[in-house]
Design a protein around this motif. Sequence first.
Motif, short mmCIF file in Angstrom:
data_model
loop_
_atom_site.label_atom_id
_atom_site.label_comp_id
_atom_site.label_asym_id
_atom_site.label_seq_id
_atom_site.Cartn_x
_atom_site.Cartn_y
_atom_site.Cartn_z
N THR A 368 3.88 44.42 52.53
CA THR A 368 2.89 44.97 51.60
C THR A 368 3.61 45.91 50.64
N ALA A 369 3.15 45.94 49.39
CA ALA A 369 3.74 46.82 48.39
C ALA A 369 2.70 47.85 47.92
N PHE A 370 3.21 48.94 47.36
CA PHE A 370 2.33 49.98 46.82
C PHE A 370 2.95 50.54 45.55
N ARG A 371 2.14 51.22 44.77
CA ARG A 371 2.64 52.08 43.70
C ARG A 371 1.75 53.30 43.63
N PHE A 372 2.30 54.43 43.21
CA PHE A 372 1.49 55.60 42.97
C PHE A 372 0.69 55.35 41.69
N ARG A 373 -0.55 55.74 41.70
CA ARG A 373 -1.42 55.45 40.57
C ARG A 373 -0.84 56.02 39.28
N GLY A 374 -0.79 55.17 38.26
CA GLY A 374 -0.24 55.58 36.98
C GLY A 374 1.27 55.55 36.92
N LYS A 375 1.92 55.07 37.99
CA LYS A 375 3.38 55.05 38.05
C LYS A 375 3.86 53.60 38.16
N GLY A 376 3.74 52.87 37.04
CA GLY A 376 4.10 51.47 37.06
C GLY A 376 5.45 51.15 36.44
N ARG A 377 6.16 52.16 35.94
CA ARG A 377 7.47 51.90 35.35
C ARG A 377 8.51 51.72 36.45
N ALA A 378 9.54 50.96 36.15
CA ALA A 378 10.60 50.76 37.13
C ALA A 378 11.22 52.08 37.55
N ASP A 379 11.45 52.98 36.60
CA ASP A 379 12.07 54.27 36.92
C ASP A 379 11.20 55.09 37.87
N ASP A 380 9.89 55.01 37.70
CA ASP A 380 8.98 55.73 38.59
C ASP A 380 9.17 55.26 40.04
N ASN A 381 9.26 53.97 40.21
CA ASN A 381 9.34 53.42 41.56
C ASN A 381 10.74 53.54 42.15
N LYS A 382 11.76 53.53 41.30
CA LYS A 382 13.10 53.85 41.80
C LYS A 382 13.14 55.27 42.35
N ALA A 383 12.45 56.17 41.66
CA ALA A 383 12.42 57.57 42.12
C ALA A 383 11.73 57.68 43.47
N ILE A 384 10.67 56.90 43.69
CA ILE A 384 9.97 56.93 44.99
C ILE A 384 10.89 56.39 46.08
N VAL A 385 11.56 55.26 45.80
CA VAL A 385 12.49 54.70 46.79
C VAL A 385 13.58 55.70 47.14
N HIS A 392 13.31 61.67 53.49
CA HIS A 392 12.63 61.28 54.73
C HIS A 392 13.39 60.21 55.52
N ARG A 393 14.54 59.77 55.04
CA ARG A 393 15.37 58.77 55.73
C ARG A 393 14.59 57.49 56.02
N ILE A 394 13.78 57.07 55.06
CA ILE A 394 13.04 55.82 55.15
C ILE A 394 13.51 54.91 54.03
N PHE A 395 13.92 53.69 54.39
CA PHE A 395 14.50 52.77 53.42
C PHE A 395 13.48 51.71 53.02
N THR A 396 13.20 51.62 51.71
CA THR A 396 12.34 50.60 51.15
C THR A 396 13.06 50.02 49.93
N VAL A 397 12.36 49.23 49.13
CA VAL A 397 13.01 48.63 47.96
C VAL A 397 12.00 48.52 46.83
N ILE A 398 12.47 48.69 45.60
CA ILE A 398 11.64 48.50 44.42
C ILE A 398 11.52 47.02 44.10
N ARG A 399 10.36 46.61 43.62
CA ARG A 399 10.16 45.26 43.12
C ARG A 399 9.58 45.35 41.70
N THR A 400 10.17 44.62 40.78
CA THR A 400 9.68 44.54 39.42
C THR A 400 9.14 43.14 39.17
N GLY A 401 8.59 42.93 37.97
CA GLY A 401 8.10 41.61 37.61
C GLY A 401 6.62 41.41 37.85
#
Length: 435
Positions: A368-385, A392-401
């Motif tokens: 399952t994927a998520f985004r923070f509301r209003g944060k749809g840019r790639a840079d926004d999601n790279k920052a979350i990852v 927090h030592r939790i590993f996830t990955v950004i997905r674009t497209g």
Amino acid sequence: MSRPDVNVTRRLVMKGAAAAASFTAGAAHASVPLSPSIERTAQELATDEAFWRTIAAQYDVTPDVVNFENGFWGLMAKPVMEAFFRNTEKVNRNNSWYARRDYYTDLQPIHQRLADFLGAGGDEIVFTRGATEALQGLVGGYNRLKPGDGVMYSDLDYDSIQTAMDTLAERAGASVVRMTIPEPVTHDGLVDTYRQALAANPTVRLLLLTHISHRTGLMIPVREIVDMARGYGVDCIVDAAHSWGQTDFRMEDLGADFVGFNLHKWICAPIGAGLMYIRRDRLQDISPNMSERPEGVGSIVNRVHTGTTNFATFLTVSDALDFHALVGPKRKAARLAYLRNLWVDEMRADDRIEILTPDDDRLHAGITAFRFRGKGRADDNKAIVNALVEKHRIFTVIRTGVAKGACVRVTPSLYNTADDCVQLVRALRSLLADA
């Protein structure tokens, strides 16, 4: 606006505490610690942390992070990894003496076992080095397009196979129809989206379908869409890279004529193993690989030409199937969906976050994927990852497209625990509070 809360609910904390309490030294050192006949339903067993701790003990996992990025490829369980080492040693020691004399004899029962697992004929499948290679062969070899026809795919389909569809269309003088999957979407809304797209584009003759999206984890009702597409005179190529092993199905459940599979993702074979499937009465519609010149139509083997592959990888597929069967395909699918639901159920009510995969169990598995509301840019999601890892030592990955914006993908595996989901929820709430 939901009230910011960095504490996880008591219910989820208790699940995590139960998971930790269930761990025992005996389970940690068991070899293959379960019986294939456990008298509980898959859904009942999915919540039994003691049982799944014994499974987790079969994986040698880095302690550096909580890994929720298991969609790239799947860790081999210890018995599978040990078999891979043995097979590597055997192949390396015996070299071409083995490869040219005995390898294909040893491979044949493994090939047939895979066919039996899928409910396919042995003449309908062939080994590839992954789903991408299988799908490239299917798309590149599809020979029924003519000038003026069209091909169709969606924003959630895999990047390189989108490109393969573009290339096929260009070579055939066909058009390309790019569709967008609605977000959010329901089961009926998803089927209707494809129905409307097919009705609005009567020249389309080939449709790419991704069973489980590598971007968001959306699981589409393949059988319904394949059957519907046939009614419009449209063939479907199905990308099952993420579905077989994460969910439990057979070929008849897909109803598709052309499918690409991975074995190193959710079947957890060594890296470099996949399958191409072509229904036997459709073989002539996929041309042989450019390196093959069979007499007449040839066989499915002629649709792939990989060159030298890793012999030990394919020899170990049977061991991966052993472990997959021992855990149980239905139990495995139920556990992955349960882990997904643990963190999603906690975060769904928070309107600061968008959960991109519906809760309808027909439309998701473990990813399952998520985004923070209003944060749809790639840079926004790279920052979350980056923040999830660094803070927090939790590993996830950004997905674009994804048409509506980039996202962060969360992919649990069998070694993940309820406590890992506790940590993820705490981390997400902490990041939201700081946003």
